[in-house]
Design a protein around this motif. Sequence first.
Motif, PDB file in Angstrom:
ATOM      1  N   ASP A 189      51.512 -42.879  35.744  1.00  0.00           N
ATOM      2  CA  ASP A 189      51.833 -41.345  34.943  1.00  0.00           C
ATOM      3  C   ASP A 189      50.563 -40.812  35.105  1.00  0.00           C
ATOM      4  OD1 ASP A 189      53.158 -39.451  34.079  1.00  0.00           O
ATOM      5  OD2 ASP A 189      53.423 -40.441  32.226  1.00  0.00           O
ATOM      6  N   ASP A 190      50.744 -39.160  35.242  1.00  0.00           N
ATOM      7  CA  ASP A 190      49.707 -38.376  34.868  1.00  0.00           C
ATOM      8  C   ASP A 190      48.385 -38.823  35.737  1.00  0.00           C
ATOM      9  OD1 ASP A 190      51.235 -36.881  33.187  1.00  0.00           O
ATOM     10  OD2 ASP A 190      50.561 -37.866  31.365  1.00  0.00           O
ATOM     11  N   VAL A 191      48.738 -38.836  36.904  1.00  0.00           N
ATOM     12  CA  VAL A 191      47.200 -39.185  37.986  1.00  0.00           C
ATOM     13  C   VAL A 191      46.459 -38.062  37.780  1.00  0.00           C
ATOM     14  CG1 VAL A 191      46.429 -39.549  40.258  1.00  0.00           C
ATOM     15  CG2 VAL A 191      48.819 -40.749  39.396  1.00  0.00           C
ATOM     16  N   ASP A 192      46.536 -36.824  37.816  1.00  0.00           N
ATOM     17  CA  ASP A 192      45.680 -36.014  37.736  1.00  0.00           C
ATOM     18  C   ASP A 192      45.189 -35.168  36.526  1.00  0.00           C
ATOM     19  OD1 ASP A 192      47.723 -34.731  37.800  1.00  0.00           O
ATOM     20  OD2 ASP A 192      47.678 -33.399  39.470  1.00  0.00           O
ATOM     21  N   LEU A 193      45.451 -35.783  35.518  1.00  0.00           N
ATOM     22  CA  LEU A 193      45.360 -35.219  34.111  1.00  0.00           C
ATOM     23  C   LEU A 193      44.022 -35.453  33.806  1.00  0.00           C
ATOM     24  CD1 LEU A 193      46.587 -33.812  31.466  1.00  0.00           C
ATOM     25  CD2 LEU A 193      46.969 -36.160  30.583  1.00  0.00           C
ATOM     26  N   ASP A 197      37.816 -32.005  40.383  1.00  0.00           N
ATOM     27  CA  ASP A 197      38.508 -32.159  41.965  1.00  0.00           C
ATOM     28  C   ASP A 197      37.957 -33.114  42.453  1.00  0.00           C
ATOM     29  OD1 ASP A 197      39.706 -29.808  41.294  1.00  0.00           O
ATOM     30  OD2 ASP A 197      38.241 -28.546  42.190  1.00  0.00           O
ATOM     31  N   ALA A 198      36.566 -33.807  42.079  1.00  0.00           N
ATOM     32  CA  ALA A 198      36.168 -34.899  43.014  1.00  0.00           C
ATOM     33  C   ALA A 198      36.741 -36.291  42.337  1.00  0.00           C
ATOM     34  CB  ALA A 198      34.597 -35.200  42.743  1.00  0.00           C
ATOM     35  N   GLU A 199      36.918 -36.333  41.024  1.00  0.00           N
ATOM     36  CA  GLU A 199      37.803 -37.401  40.527  1.00  0.00           C
ATOM     37  C   GLU A 199      39.284 -37.395  40.881  1.00  0.00           C
ATOM     38  OE1 GLU A 199      35.231 -37.854  36.241  1.00  0.00           O
ATOM     39  OE2 GLU A 199      36.935 -36.405  36.473  1.00  0.00           O
ATOM     40  N   ARG A 200      39.781 -36.610  40.934  1.00  0.00           N
ATOM     41  CA  ARG A 200      41.319 -36.286  41.468  1.00  0.00           C
ATOM     42  C   ARG A 200      41.426 -36.891  42.842  1.00  0.00           C
ATOM     43  NH1 ARG A 200      41.958 -31.386  40.878  1.00  0.00           N
ATOM     44  NH2 ARG A 200      42.769 -31.731  38.599  1.00  0.00           N
ATOM     45  N   ALA A 201      40.241 -36.573  43.738  1.00  0.00           N
ATOM     46  CA  ALA A 201      40.565 -37.066  44.931  1.00  0.00           C
ATOM     47  C   ALA A 201      40.167 -38.466  45.090  1.00  0.00           C
ATOM     48  CB  ALA A 201      39.258 -36.324  45.852  1.00  0.00           C
TER      49      ALA A 201
END
Length: 282
Positions: A189-193, A197-201
Motif C-alpha cells: 500500500d501507498d508505495v509513493d507516499l 522522485d529518486a526514492e519513488r523510482a
Amino acid sequence: MESPHGAPRGISVTAENFGLKGPRGWAFRGVRVDAEPGALIAVEGPSGTGRTCLLLALTGRMRPTEGHASVGRMRLPKQMAAVRRISALGPVPGVTDLDPALTVQEHIHERALLQRRFGGSLRSLLRPRAERRASTKERIDSALAAAGLDLDVLPKGPRTSVRDLERLEALRLSVALALIGEPRLLGVDDVDLKLSDAERAEAWALLRSVAESGPTVVAVCSEAPEGAVVVSTAAAREEAQNDQDDQSAESGAAGDDSGAEDRVDGNETKGAADAIAETGRA
C-alpha cells in the motif's frame, strides 16, 4: 524466488466488474484487472477512491459485493481463505504496521517464528532442528536479498530500531518480512507516499524486481510507473457514477411520462418499467 522447477512463483490476477460496498456506500466499483503471473499491478488513484480496499479484496482480506475476480484458479469471494494462504501483505497502514520500538532483527525473528509455526507443513515441523534452522536462515537471506535490504549498512546494523529507519528502508523491511512466507501474490500500500522522485523510482525498481523474480505484485499508488498493469480506481468510480446517473435520468424520464399512457404503446411502457427496475437494483 522461484519454484524448485524453475517456474516463476507469480500468479495471474483477473477481475471483471469488481466492486465492494460498505456501510457508507461503494468503496470501489466496476474494476477490471487482467494481469499475467509475475506482473506488477499498479492500483492508481487519489486517496479515498477505494485503493486499499481493492488491494485487500484482491488478496482475500475483504469480501467483495459485486462482480468476480480470480487469483490463479481461485475465485473470489468463494475461495478467500485459499487466496490468503498464497498471498502476503507488505506495508498496509492499520493492518501490517511495523512496531517502531522493535529492532529490525526482532521483526525478522518474530516473522520467521510465525512462519515456521503457522505457515509450514506438519512434515517441516518434524524435521531435525538443525535442518529447520538452516531452512529458516535460507528463507530470511533470500527475502532480504530480494528486498534489497542490507542489514550491515543500517545505523546500528540488525539492532536498528524501526523508528530510526528511513521510509524507503522501512518499505524494504516490510517487503522482506512478507517474502519470508514465499507468497505468490504480494500486496503493498501507498508505495509513493512521502517519497522524493529518486526514492519513488527506487521503490518501483524494487517492486518490479520482486515481480520479475518472485510473486505477482499489487501496489497502491497515486501515479503508476511505466510498464505496470494499471488499474485506476478513480476511472472505475467515475464510470460507475456515470452509469448510475444515466439510470437515474432514465428513471426520471419514465416518471415524467407516467401520466401519458395514451401516447405510448405497450412496448414503451414496458421499457420504462424495466428502466425503473434497473435503477432500483443499482
